[in-house]
Enzyme design. Sequence first.
Site, PDB file in Angstrom:
ATOM      1  N   ARG A  39       0.832  -1.208   0.000  1.00  0.00           N
ATOM      2  CA  ARG A  39       0.000   0.000   0.000  1.00  0.00           C
ATOM      3  C   ARG A  39       0.865   1.257   0.000  1.00  0.00           C
ATOM      4  O   ARG A  39       1.893   1.315   0.684  1.00  0.00           O
ATOM      5  CB  ARG A  39      -0.955  -0.007   1.204  1.00  0.00           C
ATOM      6  CG  ARG A  39      -1.939  -1.172   1.128  1.00  0.00           C
ATOM      7  CD  ARG A  39      -3.152  -1.004   2.009  1.00  0.00           C
ATOM      8  NE  ARG A  39      -3.924  -2.244   2.004  1.00  0.00           N
ATOM      9  CZ  ARG A  39      -4.809  -2.593   1.072  1.00  0.00           C
ATOM     10  NH1 ARG A  39      -5.069  -1.778   0.052  1.00  0.00           N
ATOM     11  NH2 ARG A  39      -5.462  -3.748   1.139  1.00  0.00           N
ATOM     12  N   ASP A  40       0.439   2.241  -0.803  1.00  0.00           N
ATOM     13  CA  ASP A  40       1.170   3.505  -0.891  1.00  0.00           C
ATOM     14  C   ASP A  40       1.107   4.220   0.459  1.00  0.00           C
ATOM     15  O   ASP A  40       0.066   4.265   1.119  1.00  0.00           O
ATOM     16  CB  ASP A  40       0.563   4.378  -1.994  1.00  0.00           C
ATOM     17  CG  ASP A  40       1.492   5.504  -2.417  1.00  0.00           C
ATOM     18  OD1 ASP A  40       1.984   5.475  -3.565  1.00  0.00           O
ATOM     19  OD2 ASP A  40       1.711   6.431  -1.612  1.00  0.00           O
ATOM     20  N   ILE A  41       2.228   4.833   0.859  1.00  0.00           N
ATOM     21  CA  ILE A  41       2.305   5.510   2.153  1.00  0.00           C
ATOM     22  C   ILE A  41       1.475   6.786   2.170  1.00  0.00           C
ATOM     23  O   ILE A  41       1.097   7.279   3.241  1.00  0.00           O
ATOM     24  CB  ILE A  41       3.792   5.809   2.488  1.00  0.00           C
ATOM     25  CG1 ILE A  41       4.010   5.960   3.983  1.00  0.00           C
ATOM     26  CG2 ILE A  41       4.316   7.016   1.722  1.00  0.00           C
ATOM     27  CD1 ILE A  41       5.478   5.955   4.394  1.00  0.00           C
TER      28      ILE A  41
ATOM     29  N   ASN B 204       4.083   6.346 -14.020  1.00  0.00           N
ATOM     30  CA  ASN B 204       4.700   7.616 -14.401  1.00  0.00           C
ATOM     31  C   ASN B 204       6.111   7.345 -14.918  1.00  0.00           C
ATOM     32  O   ASN B 204       6.817   6.486 -14.389  1.00  0.00           O
ATOM     33  CB  ASN B 204       4.766   8.545 -13.186  1.00  0.00           C
ATOM     34  CG  ASN B 204       3.398   8.912 -12.652  1.00  0.00           C
ATOM     35  OD1 ASN B 204       2.481   9.156 -13.416  1.00  0.00           O
ATOM     36  ND2 ASN B 204       3.254   8.930 -11.329  1.00  0.00           N
TER      37      ASN B 204
ATOM     38  N   VAL C 146      10.090   7.939  -7.497  1.00  0.00           N
ATOM     39  CA  VAL C 146      10.905   6.781  -7.126  1.00  0.00           C
ATOM     40  C   VAL C 146      11.306   6.084  -8.420  1.00  0.00           C
ATOM     41  O   VAL C 146      10.428   5.637  -9.187  1.00  0.00           O
ATOM     42  CB  VAL C 146      10.146   5.818  -6.189  1.00  0.00           C
ATOM     43  CG1 VAL C 146      11.028   4.615  -5.849  1.00  0.00           C
ATOM     44  CG2 VAL C 146       9.703   6.532  -4.912  1.00  0.00           C
TER      45      VAL C 146
ATOM     46  N   HIS D   2       7.109   1.079 -11.200  1.00  0.00           N
ATOM     47  CA  HIS D   2       5.999   0.611 -10.366  1.00  0.00           C
ATOM     48  C   HIS D   2       4.685   1.013 -11.012  1.00  0.00           C
ATOM     49  O   HIS D   2       4.554   2.109 -11.560  1.00  0.00           O
ATOM     50  CB  HIS D   2       6.072   1.189  -8.954  1.00  0.00           C
ATOM     51  CG  HIS D   2       6.301   2.677  -8.909  1.00  0.00           C
ATOM     52  ND1 HIS D   2       7.536   3.236  -9.118  1.00  0.00           N
ATOM     53  CD2 HIS D   2       5.459   3.718  -8.691  1.00  0.00           C
ATOM     54  CE1 HIS D   2       7.448   4.556  -9.030  1.00  0.00           C
ATOM     55  NE2 HIS D   2       6.191   4.873  -8.781  1.00  0.00           N
TER      56      HIS D   2
ATOM     57  N   HIS E  90       0.924   2.079 -10.235  1.00  0.00           N
ATOM     58  CA  HIS E  90      -0.024   2.520  -9.219  1.00  0.00           C
ATOM     59  C   HIS E  90      -1.364   1.859  -9.565  1.00  0.00           C
ATOM     60  O   HIS E  90      -1.843   1.994 -10.703  1.00  0.00           O
ATOM     61  CB  HIS E  90      -0.242   4.032  -9.284  1.00  0.00           C
ATOM     62  CG  HIS E  90       0.949   4.863  -8.936  1.00  0.00           C
ATOM     63  ND1 HIS E  90       1.084   5.460  -7.707  1.00  0.00           N
ATOM     64  CD2 HIS E  90       2.037   5.218  -9.661  1.00  0.00           C
ATOM     65  CE1 HIS E  90       2.216   6.164  -7.698  1.00  0.00           C
ATOM     66  NE2 HIS E  90       2.804   6.047  -8.868  1.00  0.00           N
TER      67      HIS E  90
END
Length: 114
Positions: free
Chosen positions: A29-31, A87, A96, A100, A102
Amino acid sequence: MSDCLFCKILDGEIPADVIYENDTVLAFRDINPQAPTHVLIIPRQHVGTINDIEAEHEMMVGRLFSAAKAIAAEEGLSEKGYRVVMNCGEGAGQSVFHIHLHLLGGRGFDWPPG
Ligand code: 5GP
Ligand code: ZN
């Protein structure tokens, strides 16, 4: 990559809320979630950006999407719909530099994106 945040998560150096993994990908999970469901799906292999993807990575990239499908189902998003975003570069908002996906869901999304 010793200075890569997501490689550190893969190595267990930095904790993460991992919800899915296999021999190729890890998802957590994204922070700083931007939707009720916001999951990051990363390859175990370090690749910096889409610009660094080579033919040898094509199976791995496909497995990122297979993981997105599986996680969307687990999160109850398959029918409602969800958004998958990668992205590429600072100009597109990449912060980052370890590729990845999302996976975002649980709310409506505008098009075109901001
Ligand atoms: P990008 O901006 O590169 O497309 O996406 C990077 C994402 O990583 C951002 O959504 C950001 O909130 C997330 N992120 C940054 N640091 C951490 C962290 O330490 N843990 C987790 N789980 N997510 C992070
Ligand atoms: Zn990395």
